[in-house]
Design a protein around this motif. Sequence first.
Motif, PDB file in Angstrom:
ATOM      1  N   LEU A 226       0.863  -1.170   0.000  1.00  0.00           N
ATOM      2  CA  LEU A 226       0.000   0.000   0.000  1.00  0.00           C
ATOM      3  C   LEU A 226       0.903   1.225   0.000  1.00  0.00           C
ATOM      4  CD1 LEU A 226      -2.619   1.646   0.318  1.00  0.00           C
ATOM      5  CD2 LEU A 226      -2.473   1.234   2.785  1.00  0.00           C
ATOM      6  N   GLN A 227       0.879   1.987  -1.083  1.00  0.00           N
ATOM      7  CA  GLN A 227       1.721   3.168  -1.204  1.00  0.00           C
ATOM      8  C   GLN A 227       0.893   4.330  -1.722  1.00  0.00           C
ATOM      9  OE1 GLN A 227       5.862   2.248  -2.828  1.00  0.00           O
ATOM     10  NE2 GLN A 227       4.691   0.551  -3.659  1.00  0.00           N
ATOM     11  N   SER A 228       1.154   5.511  -1.211  1.00  0.00           N
ATOM     12  CA  SER A 228       0.501   6.711  -1.720  1.00  0.00           C
ATOM     13  C   SER A 228       1.463   7.440  -2.654  1.00  0.00           C
ATOM     14  CB  SER A 228       0.075   7.626  -0.573  1.00  0.00           C
ATOM     15  OG  SER A 228       1.199   8.039   0.185  1.00  0.00           O
ATOM     16  N   ARG A 229       0.910   8.007  -3.724  1.00  0.00           N
ATOM     17  CA  ARG A 229       1.698   8.795  -4.663  1.00  0.00           C
ATOM     18  C   ARG A 229       0.965  10.099  -4.946  1.00  0.00           C
ATOM     19  NH1 ARG A 229       6.082   8.857  -4.422  1.00  0.00           N
ATOM     20  NH2 ARG A 229       6.374   9.713  -6.503  1.00  0.00           N
ATOM     21  N   PRO A 230       1.674  11.222  -4.989  1.00  0.00           N
ATOM     22  CA  PRO A 230       1.023  12.504  -5.271  1.00  0.00           C
ATOM     23  C   PRO A 230       0.438  12.514  -6.684  1.00  0.00           C
ATOM     24  CG  PRO A 230       3.421  12.734  -5.306  1.00  0.00           C
ATOM     25  CD  PRO A 230       3.142  11.365  -4.793  1.00  0.00           C
ATOM     26  N   THR A 231      -0.726  13.147  -6.810  1.00  0.00           N
ATOM     27  CA  THR A 231      -1.386  13.213  -8.124  1.00  0.00           C
ATOM     28  C   THR A 231      -0.904  14.378  -8.960  1.00  0.00           C
ATOM     29  OG1 THR A 231      -3.199  14.587  -7.294  1.00  0.00           O
ATOM     30  CG2 THR A 231      -3.455  12.181  -7.123  1.00  0.00           C
ATOM     31  N   GLY A 232      -0.188  15.332  -8.338  1.00  0.00           N
ATOM     32  CA  GLY A 232       0.220  16.533  -9.051  1.00  0.00           C
ATOM     33  C   GLY A 232      -0.809  17.637  -8.985  1.00  0.00           C
ATOM     34  N   ALA A 233      -1.929  17.378  -8.292  1.00  0.00           N
ATOM     35  CA  ALA A 233      -3.017  18.362  -8.216  1.00  0.00           C
ATOM     36  C   ALA A 233      -2.906  19.252  -6.988  1.00  0.00           C
ATOM     37  CB  ALA A 233      -4.366  17.650  -8.225  1.00  0.00           C
ATOM     38  N   GLY A 234      -1.782  19.199  -6.276  1.00  0.00           N
ATOM     39  CA  GLY A 234      -1.598  20.046  -5.105  1.00  0.00           C
ATOM     40  C   GLY A 234      -1.253  19.238  -3.868  1.00  0.00           C
ATOM     41  N   ILE A 235      -0.723  19.919  -2.855  1.00  0.00           N
ATOM     42  CA  ILE A 235      -0.351  19.264  -1.608  1.00  0.00           C
ATOM     43  C   ILE A 235      -1.572  18.564  -1.013  1.00  0.00           C
ATOM     44  CG2 ILE A 235       0.436  19.621   0.756  1.00  0.00           C
ATOM     45  CD1 ILE A 235       2.647  19.928  -1.269  1.00  0.00           C
ATOM     46  N   GLY A 236      -1.364  17.314  -0.582  1.00  0.00           N
ATOM     47  CA  GLY A 236      -2.441  16.561   0.053  1.00  0.00           C
ATOM     48  C   GLY A 236      -3.293  15.758  -0.905  1.00  0.00           C
ATOM     49  N   ASN A 237      -3.029  15.853  -2.206  1.00  0.00           N
ATOM     50  CA  ASN A 237      -3.788  15.083  -3.188  1.00  0.00           C
ATOM     51  C   ASN A 237      -2.984  13.847  -3.588  1.00  0.00           C
ATOM     52  OD1 ASN A 237      -6.333  16.690  -4.211  1.00  0.00           O
ATOM     53  ND2 ASN A 237      -4.703  18.191  -3.877  1.00  0.00           N
ATOM     54  N   TYR A 238      -3.493  12.672  -3.213  1.00  0.00           N
ATOM     55  CA  TYR A 238      -2.759  11.434  -3.430  1.00  0.00           C
ATOM     56  C   TYR A 238      -3.662  10.371  -4.055  1.00  0.00           C
ATOM     57  CZ  TYR A 238       0.960  13.273  -0.466  1.00  0.00           C
ATOM     58  OH  TYR A 238       1.977  14.029   0.051  1.00  0.00           O
ATOM     59  N   CYS A 239      -3.034   9.466  -4.784  1.00  0.00           N
ATOM     60  CA  CYS A 239      -3.687   8.226  -5.163  1.00  0.00           C
ATOM     61  C   CYS A 239      -2.992   7.101  -4.416  1.00  0.00           C
ATOM     62  CB  CYS A 239      -3.624   7.993  -6.682  1.00  0.00           C
ATOM     63  SG  CYS A 239      -1.944   7.909  -7.355  1.00  0.00           S
TER      64      CYS A 239
END
Length: 310
Positions: A226-239
């Motif tokens: 289980l890993q989170s990756r930033p979506t590029g849509a701003g701080i705190g936005n992850y997939c």
Amino acid sequence: MPASYAYLGPEGTFTEVALRTLPEAATRQLIPYVSVQSALDAVRTGEAEAAFVPIENSVEGGITTTLDELVAGTPLMIYREVLLSITFALLVRPGTKLSDVKTVSAHPAAQPQVRNWLKANLPDAVWESAASNADAARLVQEGRYDAAFAGEFAAARYGLEALETEIHDAENAQTRFVLVGRPARPAAPTGADKTSVVLWQRDDHPGGLRDLLGEFATRGINLMVLQSRPTGAGIGNYCFCIDAAGHISERRMAEALMGLKRICRDVRFLGSYPRADVTAAQVRTPLPGTSEDEFMAAAEWVTRCQDGRF
């Protein structure tokens, strides 16, 4: 011309060594690419049938470049995985002594695996990252750097010698590699499989991740990554990138994915494929009704009800 497999090059990488363990590699043209991105793009454009790239190591975790490439862009699918034990050699030009080494180079993923050795033996050496460990060896050959951390097998390829061998901070370190191709029907289940997906939440709310994980937990499906990756849509936005034990053809996994598709903004299926460790999924059944047979029986009951045969 035989069909081709792209891989993270140049020649002499751990990626190439792992790729050659696949039986089908003997019937393919193996073409090195300068980066993970370019290898995967070769698949997307049709230049290559598949690409073989690193995705995870047991010391540092996920290879973010690979994860981000699979998360974004034209969808691709994982078909196979390979585990390779990793140990490094310090490769230098002939005649170089340890006291001569002022600059060292390797792929960024190698640094956490040799950090303690470097601190103990070359505390003043300057680290320079390279596109791959083999590329670092090539740069040493060209005189750009004094030494490279790479596989000992790369020494002969680049006219270098191994000044030190068996370098690793963690015993039994392994890297996981995946064979990635264009989307198609997954291979039949083997009984020891893994399913990979990427999940995007509809919105950020308390318990949001719990809701996603609950789709697996209520069906007794174990999560392996289980890993989170930033979506590029701003701080705190992850997939969230998830590996789960099981195959999409299994009722429990199919129902979990359907549940996720209902509650997520988007779900990207990255494939169901054989586990390299050939370990069958251990289904946790804390509550009645979570065995595969019970899932199948419930589905058959619904079908009978729909047909008026209840």
